[in-house]
Scaffold this active site. Structure first.
Site, PDB file in Angstrom:
ATOM      1  CG  ASP A 111      -4.964   6.068   2.262  1.00 16.84           C
ATOM      2  OD1 ASP A 111      -5.001   5.725   3.463  1.00 16.84           O
ATOM      3  OD2 ASP A 111      -4.059   6.759   1.776  1.00 16.84           O
ATOM      4  CB  CYS A 118      -3.598   1.663   7.075  1.00 15.53           C
ATOM      5  SG  CYS A 118      -3.371   3.131   8.109  1.00 15.53           S
ATOM      6  NE  ARG A 119      -4.450   1.543   1.752  1.00 18.41           N
ATOM      7  CZ  ARG A 119      -4.260   2.273   0.656  1.00 18.41           C
ATOM      8  NH1 ARG A 119      -5.142   2.192  -0.338  1.00 18.41           N
ATOM      9  NH2 ARG A 119      -3.220   3.065   0.546  1.00 18.41           N
ATOM     10  CB  SER A 120       0.198  -3.550   2.735  1.00 24.87           C
ATOM     11  OG  SER A 120       1.087  -2.651   3.335  1.00 24.87           O
ATOM     12  CG  ASN A 122       4.404  -1.676   5.067  1.00 26.11           C
ATOM     13  OD1 ASN A 122       5.519  -1.995   5.454  1.00 26.11           O
ATOM     14  ND2 ASN A 122       3.441  -2.562   4.986  1.00 26.11           N
ATOM     15  CB  CYS A 167      -0.980  -0.018   1.164  1.00 26.09           C
ATOM     16  SG  CYS A 167      -0.219  -0.018   2.804  1.00 26.09           S
TER      17      CYS A 167
HETATM   18  P1  4NP Z   1      -1.738   2.831   4.067  1.00 22.38           P
HETATM   19  O1  4NP Z   1      -2.321   4.215   4.631  1.00 22.38           O
HETATM   20  O2  4NP Z   1      -1.219   3.111   2.665  1.00 22.38           O
HETATM   21  O3  4NP Z   1      -2.934   1.937   4.034  1.00 22.38           O
HETATM   22  O4  4NP Z   1      -0.658   2.388   5.014  1.00 22.38           O
HETATM   23  C1  4NP Z   1      -1.510   5.373   4.643  1.00 22.38           C
HETATM   24  C2  4NP Z   1      -0.666   5.603   5.682  1.00 22.38           C
HETATM   25  C3  4NP Z   1       0.123   6.732   5.712  1.00 22.38           C
HETATM   26  C4  4NP Z   1       0.037   7.636   4.677  1.00 22.38           C
HETATM   27  C5  4NP Z   1      -0.808   7.401   3.607  1.00 22.38           C
HETATM   28  C6  4NP Z   1      -1.577   6.255   3.595  1.00 22.38           C
HETATM   29  N1  4NP Z   1       0.811   8.816   4.730  1.00 22.38           N
HETATM   30  O5  4NP Z   1       0.657   9.647   3.821  1.00 22.38           O
HETATM   31  O6  4NP Z   1       1.620   8.985   5.639  1.00 22.38           O
END
Ligand code: 4NP
Length: 163
Positions: A128, A14-16, A12, A9
């Site tokens: 997201d 939340c989702r993945s 790294n 994702c």
């Molecule tokens: P993820 O969510 O891609 O599911 O881990 C996010 C976590 C952090 C950020 C963006 C998306 N960020 O911009 O810091």
């Protein structure tokens, strides 16, 4: 043969890492722990070394998933060779992964998580949840569970053919 699956994702956190934990537990429940190795990585390295987002950990824990992963960046030079499947969470992730792929073989390893969905068939990408509320994390977990089950079905089916 053991399949090595890398979930990717943006951050790294939340989702993945959620997908990785769900895959590990579901594979165990289905007697396929030896068939699948799961890991996760982020397109960006902003959170490298951190544990998963606290909200994601809390929502996942309520469903019995323990998120132990420490965030890391996706490294094309190592990861395209080390994994059989590289599963992006949304169109942006898939586009970024394809742009980093150096060969046709590497491009052929890239998938989108929602392509394995059944209950959520037709949804384009796992959204997201980072800037949203609690319901966003619940939706992500529902979609990840659905996609992991679909992916596991495919891997188990492929495994029967002796691949
Ligand atoms: P993820 O969510 O891609 O599911 O881990 C996010 C976590 C952090 C950020 C963006 C998306 N960020 O911009 O810091």
């Amino acid at each position: 043969m053991r399949k090595r699956v890398l979930f990717v994702c943006l951050g790294n956190i939340c989702r993945s890492p959620g997908a990785e934990a769900i895959m590990r537990r579901r594979a165990g429940e289905r007697g396929a722990a030896d068939l699948v190795y799961a890991d996760s990585a982020g397109i960006g390295g902003w959170h490298a070394g951190e544990t998963a987002d606290k909200r994601m950990m809390a929502h996942a824990a309520r469903r019995g998933y323990e998120l132990t992963h420490r965030a890391r960046k996706f490294y094309p030079d190592a990861d395209f060779g080390a994994f059989d499947l590289i599963v992006g969470m949304d169109d942006g992730n898939v586009r970024d992964l394809l742009a980093m792929a150096a060969t046709e073989e590497e491009r052929g390893k890239v998938r989108k998580m929602t392509d394995f969905c059944r209950r959520f068939a037709g949804r384009n990408g796992v959204p997201d949840p980072y800037y949203g509320g609690a319901e966003g994390f619940e939706l992500v977990l529902d979609m990840l569970e659905d996609a992991v089950d679909g992916l596991l079905d495919q891997l188990l089916e492929d495994g029967k053919g002796g691949e």
